[in-house]
Scaffold this motif. Sequence first.
Motif, PDB file in Angstrom:
ATOM      1  N   HIS A 151      -5.744   6.711   7.712  1.00  0.00           N
ATOM      2  CA  HIS A 151      -6.364   5.709   6.938  1.00  0.00           C
ATOM      3  C   HIS A 151      -5.428   4.587   7.007  1.00  0.00           C
ATOM      4  CE1 HIS A 151      -8.291   4.421   3.114  1.00  0.00           C
ATOM      5  NE2 HIS A 151      -7.104   3.908   2.623  1.00  0.00           N
ATOM      6  N   ALA A 152      -4.117   4.459   7.226  1.00  0.00           N
ATOM      7  CA  ALA A 152      -3.335   3.411   7.268  1.00  0.00           C
ATOM      8  C   ALA A 152      -3.815   2.700   8.335  1.00  0.00           C
ATOM      9  CB  ALA A 152      -1.982   3.915   7.500  1.00  0.00           C
TER      10      ALA A 152
ATOM     11  N   LEU B 152       4.823  -0.850   4.167  1.00  0.00           N
ATOM     12  CA  LEU B 152       4.177   0.014   3.172  1.00  0.00           C
ATOM     13  C   LEU B 152       5.020   0.873   2.395  1.00  0.00           C
ATOM     14  CD1 LEU B 152       4.278   2.942   4.514  1.00  0.00           C
ATOM     15  CD2 LEU B 152       3.065   1.771   6.003  1.00  0.00           C
TER      16      LEU B 152
ATOM     17  N   PRO C  17       0.794  -1.308   0.145  1.00  0.00           N
ATOM     18  CA  PRO C  17      -0.054  -0.036   0.077  1.00  0.00           C
ATOM     19  C   PRO C  17       0.946   1.057   0.005  1.00  0.00           C
ATOM     20  CG  PRO C  17      -0.014  -1.026   2.022  1.00  0.00           C
ATOM     21  CD  PRO C  17       0.666  -1.985   1.240  1.00  0.00           C
TER      22      PRO C  17
ATOM     23  N   GLU D 254       3.814  -5.207   8.992  1.00  0.00           N
ATOM     24  CA  GLU D 254       3.649  -5.158   7.929  1.00  0.00           C
ATOM     25  C   GLU D 254       4.123  -4.064   7.152  1.00  0.00           C
ATOM     26  OE1 GLU D 254      -0.790  -6.246   6.678  1.00  0.00           O
ATOM     27  OE2 GLU D 254      -0.911  -5.180   8.738  1.00  0.00           O
TER      28      GLU D 254
ATOM     29  N   LYS E 117      -2.802   6.804  -5.284  1.00  0.00           N
ATOM     30  CA  LYS E 117      -2.329   5.739  -4.125  1.00  0.00           C
ATOM     31  C   LYS E 117      -2.874   4.117  -4.792  1.00  0.00           C
ATOM     32  CE  LYS E 117      -3.877   7.222  -0.274  1.00  0.00           C
ATOM     33  NZ  LYS E 117      -4.765   7.729   0.810  1.00  0.00           N
ATOM     34  N   GLN E 118      -4.244   4.130  -5.328  1.00  0.00           N
ATOM     35  CA  GLN E 118      -4.553   2.930  -5.594  1.00  0.00           C
ATOM     36  C   GLN E 118      -3.701   2.019  -6.744  1.00  0.00           C
ATOM     37  OE1 GLN E 118      -5.979   1.732  -8.771  1.00  0.00           O
ATOM     38  NE2 GLN E 118      -6.165  -0.213  -8.075  1.00  0.00           N
TER      39      GLN E 118
ATOM     40  N   VAL F 232      -8.310   2.565   8.882  1.00  0.00           N
ATOM     41  CA  VAL F 232      -9.076   1.771   7.636  1.00  0.00           C
ATOM     42  C   VAL F 232      -8.504   0.820   7.483  1.00  0.00           C
ATOM     43  CG1 VAL F 232      -9.990   2.540   5.340  1.00  0.00           C
ATOM     44  CG2 VAL F 232      -9.942   4.339   7.065  1.00  0.00           C
ATOM     45  N   GLN F 233      -7.116   0.941   6.968  1.00  0.00           N
ATOM     46  CA  GLN F 233      -6.560  -0.418   6.446  1.00  0.00           C
ATOM     47  C   GLN F 233      -6.103  -1.300   7.356  1.00  0.00           C
ATOM     48  OE1 GLN F 233      -3.839  -0.120   3.185  1.00  0.00           O
ATOM     49  NE2 GLN F 233      -4.873   1.464   1.908  1.00  0.00           N
ATOM     50  N   ARG F 234      -5.845  -0.771   8.847  1.00  0.00           N
ATOM     51  CA  ARG F 234      -5.781  -1.481   9.959  1.00  0.00           C
ATOM     52  C   ARG F 234      -4.409  -2.195   9.751  1.00  0.00           C
ATOM     53  NH1 ARG F 234      -9.983  -1.801  13.302  1.00  0.00           N
ATOM     54  NH2 ARG F 234     -11.907  -1.074  12.647  1.00  0.00           N
ATOM     55  N   LEU F 235      -3.477  -1.552   9.319  1.00  0.00           N
ATOM     56  CA  LEU F 235      -2.254  -2.192   9.240  1.00  0.00           C
ATOM     57  C   LEU F 235      -1.577  -2.189  10.415  1.00  0.00           C
ATOM     58  CD1 LEU F 235      -0.372   0.017   6.468  1.00  0.00           C
ATOM     59  CD2 LEU F 235      -1.641  -2.255   6.100  1.00  0.00           C
TER      60      LEU F 235
END
Length: 231
Positions: A26-27, A39, A4, A37, A135-136, A30-33
């Motif tokens: 968000h990280a 990035l 990500p 992990e 980002k996507q 939302v993404q619950r890193l």
Amino acid sequence: MSLPLFLVPDLPVGDHWRLDGPEGHHAANVQRLSPGEALLLCDGRGGLRQAVVAAAHKGALDLDLGELKQVPAPDPRITVVQGIAKGERAELAVQLMTELGVDRIVPWQAARSIARWKDAKPVERWRSTVREAVKQSRRAWLPEVTDARTTKQLSLTGTVLLLHEEASEPLSTVPLDGDITLVVGPEGGIAPEELAAFPDAVPVRLGPEVLRTSTAGAAALAALSVRLGRW
């Protein structure tokens, strides 16, 4: 699976850093890193830095910083002058073009544009759409979105290609020289007086089909990416 990507104003220095603010929220939320992990941090100007989550907090991540890489800017650059369309079609066009490699987007208040921008809110939505699409798609370069311009305000440079349904020359064979400017009309197409305003533009078509303004630019970018060796 690709890592990500999160956009930051400047890449951090040193070995440790905290990602907070909207991207940290968000990280983390939302993404619950979680710890362990990986990035990518990106400055939108070609700079990438890999990182690993050391600790997760509400709205922030503590990171262990790793490899730093600089991705060269695309050459030649591709600018799309996009006729302003109404509603979701305009933002879909911006999203697709960003994912497919556009370097600069110029919102064009064309004669046949149904939507009329009266303030800066629409261009800010386009810029937000570009950020999310970067980002996507894990792009290292954030495309510029200029303020909206009328036909008289446009300054077209490089190889200027105008998508037009009545053109006889296909995009796949037109000579390319230097930076490229691609002109895409709005829902109603390009008016005759606008064709006359672009005397140096080369009218081209993608094929026998007539594409919507929301997909024409993206299709042309895909074809150009193959020709230019980007893909």
